[in-house]
Design a protein around this motif. Structure first.
Motif, PDB file in Angstrom:
ATOM      1  N   MET A  36       0.850  -1.202   0.000  1.00 38.61           N
ATOM      2  CA  MET A  36       0.000   0.000   0.000  1.00 38.61           C
ATOM      3  C   MET A  36       0.880   1.244   0.000  1.00 38.61           C
ATOM      4  N   ARG A  37       1.906   1.241   0.842  1.00 34.66           N
ATOM      5  CA  ARG A  37       2.828   2.378   0.929  1.00 34.66           C
ATOM      6  C   ARG A  37       3.528   2.608  -0.418  1.00 34.66           C
ATOM      7  N   ARG A  38       3.986   1.508  -1.066  1.00 31.42           N
ATOM      8  CA  ARG A  38       4.649   1.636  -2.376  1.00 31.42           C
ATOM      9  C   ARG A  38       3.695   2.199  -3.429  1.00 31.42           C
ATOM     10  N   ASP A  39       2.432   1.753  -3.398  1.00 24.62           N
ATOM     11  CA  ASP A  39       1.445   2.273  -4.366  1.00 24.62           C
ATOM     12  C   ASP A  39       1.225   3.769  -4.179  1.00 24.62           C
ATOM     13  N   ILE A  40       1.130   4.192  -2.929  1.00 25.11           N
ATOM     14  CA  ILE A  40       0.941   5.623  -2.649  1.00 25.11           C
ATOM     15  C   ILE A  40       2.165   6.414  -3.097  1.00 25.11           C
ATOM     16  N   GLU A  41       3.345   5.904  -2.801  1.00 23.43           N
ATOM     17  CA  GLU A  41       4.579   6.586  -3.206  1.00 23.43           C
ATOM     18  C   GLU A  41       4.686   6.672  -4.721  1.00 23.43           C
ATOM     19  N   LEU A  42       4.316   5.598  -5.422  1.00 24.66           N
ATOM     20  CA  LEU A  42       4.357   5.612  -6.888  1.00 24.66           C
ATOM     21  C   LEU A  42       3.351   6.616  -7.434  1.00 24.66           C
ATOM     22  N   PHE A  43       2.158   6.619  -6.872  1.00 20.53           N
ATOM     23  CA  PHE A  43       1.145   7.586  -7.296  1.00 20.53           C
ATOM     24  C   PHE A  43       1.666   9.007  -7.136  1.00 20.53           C
ATOM     25  N   ASP A  44       2.237   9.292  -5.971  1.00 20.06           N
ATOM     26  CA  ASP A  44       2.764  10.633  -5.708  1.00 20.06           C
ATOM     27  C   ASP A  44       3.931  10.984  -6.638  1.00 20.06           C
ATOM     28  N   ALA A  45       4.775   9.998  -6.941  1.00 19.99           N
ATOM     29  CA  ALA A  45       5.921  10.250  -7.827  1.00 19.99           C
ATOM     30  C   ALA A  45       5.479  10.442  -9.277  1.00 19.99           C
ATOM     31  N   LEU A  46       4.448   9.730  -9.696  1.00 17.54           N
ATOM     32  CA  LEU A  46       3.984   9.830 -11.084  1.00 17.54           C
ATOM     33  C   LEU A  46       3.159  11.087 -11.344  1.00 17.54           C
ATOM     34  N   TYR A  47       2.559  11.650 -10.316  1.00 17.99           N
ATOM     35  CA  TYR A  47       1.656  12.784 -10.496  1.00 17.99           C
ATOM     36  C   TYR A  47       2.298  13.957 -11.238  1.00 17.99           C
ATOM     37  N   PRO A  48       3.475  14.468 -10.828  1.00 22.61           N
ATOM     38  CA  PRO A  48       4.066  15.585 -11.581  1.00 22.61           C
ATOM     39  C   PRO A  48       4.508  15.161 -12.993  1.00 22.61           C
ATOM     40  N   VAL A  49       4.902  13.903 -13.160  1.00 23.07           N
ATOM     41  CA  VAL A  49       5.266  13.411 -14.495  1.00 23.07           C
ATOM     42  C   VAL A  49       4.029  13.427 -15.394  1.00 23.07           C
ATOM     43  N   LEU A  50       2.911  12.943 -14.854  1.00 23.37           N
ATOM     44  CA  LEU A  50       1.660  12.935 -15.610  1.00 23.37           C
ATOM     45  C   LEU A  50       1.238  14.344 -15.999  1.00 23.37           C
ATOM     46  N   LEU A  51       1.325  15.281 -15.075  1.00 21.73           N
ATOM     47  CA  LEU A  51       0.942  16.662 -15.380  1.00 21.73           C
ATOM     48  C   LEU A  51       1.817  17.238 -16.492  1.00 21.73           C
ATOM     49  N   SER A  52       3.110  17.000 -16.401  1.00 17.43           N
ATOM     50  CA  SER A  52       4.033  17.522 -17.404  1.00 17.43           C
ATOM     51  C   SER A  52       3.792  16.892 -18.773  1.00 17.43           C
ATOM     52  N   LEU A  53       3.609  15.582 -18.798  1.00 15.22           N
ATOM     53  CA  LEU A  53       3.361  14.904 -20.077  1.00 15.22           C
ATOM     54  C   LEU A  53       2.009  15.285 -20.668  1.00 15.22           C
ATOM     55  N   THR A  54       1.013  15.473 -19.820  1.00 11.20           N
ATOM     56  CA  THR A  54      -0.307  15.889 -20.294  1.00 11.20           C
ATOM     57  C   THR A  54      -0.232  17.266 -20.943  1.00 11.20           C
ATOM     58  N   GLN A  55       0.477  18.184 -20.301  1.00 10.58           N
ATOM     59  CA  GLN A  55       0.638  19.520 -20.870  1.00 10.58           C
ATOM     60  C   GLN A  55       1.385  19.451 -22.199  1.00 10.58           C
ATOM     61  N   LEU A  56       2.447  18.647 -22.251  1.00 13.92           N
ATOM     62  CA  LEU A  56       3.206  18.489 -23.495  1.00 13.92           C
ATOM     63  C   LEU A  56       2.338  17.876 -24.587  1.00 13.92           C
ATOM     64  N   GLN A  57       1.557  16.853 -24.234  1.00 11.14           N
ATOM     65  CA  GLN A  57       0.696  16.226 -25.231  1.00 11.14           C
ATOM     66  C   GLN A  57      -0.348  17.201 -25.774  1.00 11.14           C
ATOM     67  N   GLU A  58      -0.909  18.031 -24.907  1.00 13.52           N
ATOM     68  CA  GLU A  58      -1.872  19.033 -25.367  1.00 13.52           C
ATOM     69  C   GLU A  58      -1.227  20.011 -26.349  1.00 13.52           C
ATOM     70  N   LEU A  59       0.001  20.437 -26.050  1.00 13.01           N
ATOM     71  CA  LEU A  59       0.701  21.344 -26.962  1.00 13.01           C
ATOM     72  C   LEU A  59       1.006  20.669 -28.298  1.00 13.01           C
ATOM     73  N   VAL A  60       1.462  19.422 -28.252  1.00 13.49           N
ATOM     74  CA  VAL A  60       1.741  18.688 -29.496  1.00 13.49           C
ATOM     75  C   VAL A  60       0.444  18.481 -30.278  1.00 13.49           C
ATOM     76  N   ASP A  61      -0.631  18.081 -29.591  1.00 10.70           N
ATOM     77  CA  ASP A  61      -1.922  17.898 -30.260  1.00 10.70           C
ATOM     78  C   ASP A  61      -2.386  19.184 -30.933  1.00 10.70           C
ATOM     79  N   ASP A  62      -2.340  20.296 -30.204  1.00 11.85           N
ATOM     80  CA  ASP A  62      -2.806  21.571 -30.758  1.00 11.85           C
ATOM     81  C   ASP A  62      -1.958  22.001 -31.954  1.00 11.85           C
ATOM     82  N   THR A  63      -0.648  21.818 -31.852  1.00 15.54           N
ATOM     83  CA  THR A  63       0.234  22.187 -32.954  1.00 15.54           C
ATOM     84  C   THR A  63      -0.010  21.282 -34.152  1.00 15.54           C
TER      85      THR A  63
END
Length: 163
Positions: free
Chosen positions: A77-104
């Motif tokens: 459970m602790r590892r899942d929470i830590e992974l979720f927390d670690a992936l969150y900023p990566v997901l936000l950054s990739l989502t923003q990048l994907q939106e920019l690539v999609d729009d372009t």
């Protein structure tokens, strides 16, 4: 012609380097999984409102492990929470990048298509372009619709009255 919002080149070298970086990102995330649409629907989601609940549950479980069944894996459970927390900023950054690539991508395609329509319309309007009739006809097929089956009259007795 409409506003030109994008005017850029992506060199073969840069594209290959970008693809290599994406490969490197995938290699750094070897645990990524691919869910089916049904799995996505069926899984409970951890969102902003549930994060506090999950943190409290972890704290309760950590301080009071005696009431948990032996099969409950608190470390997992602790590892899942830590992974979720670690992936969150990566997901936000990739989502923003994907939106920019999609729009372009959409804007570049739209501008290319708009320019192609202008070329087609100019060629059609200027009847003096010799040797291009076949090409113009071929381009015009893009806009032709398939013939629909002939629909029977809605009121068959009405056609009998006119005979």
């Amino acid at each position: 012609m409409s506003e030109n919002r994008i005017s850029a080149n992506l060199s073969q070298t840069d594209r290959l380097q970008i693809m290599q970086v994406i490969t490197t990102i995938r290699e750094k995330l070897p645990f990524l999984i691919d869910l089916t649409a049904e799995e996505r629907k069926s899984l409970p989601k951890l969102g902003d409102k549930s994060r506090a609940f999950v943190s409290k549950a972890l704290e309760v479980a950590t301080q009071n492990p005696d009431f948990l069944p032996r099969s409950f894996d608190l470390d997992e459970m602790r590892r899942d929470i830590e992974l979720f927390d670690a992936l969150y900023p990566v997901l936000l950054s990739l989502t923003q990048l994907q939106e920019l690539v999609d729009d372009t991508f959409i804007a570049a395609g739209s501008e290319a298509y708009t320019a192609a329509l202008a070329v087609y319309n100019y060629a059609k309007a200027n009847g003096n372009v010799s040797g291009l009739d076949a090409v113009i006809d071929d381009m015009g097929r893009r806009f032709s619709r398939r013939n629909r089956k002939t629909q029977p009259p809605t009121n068959p007795s009405a056609t009998n009255l006119t005979q």
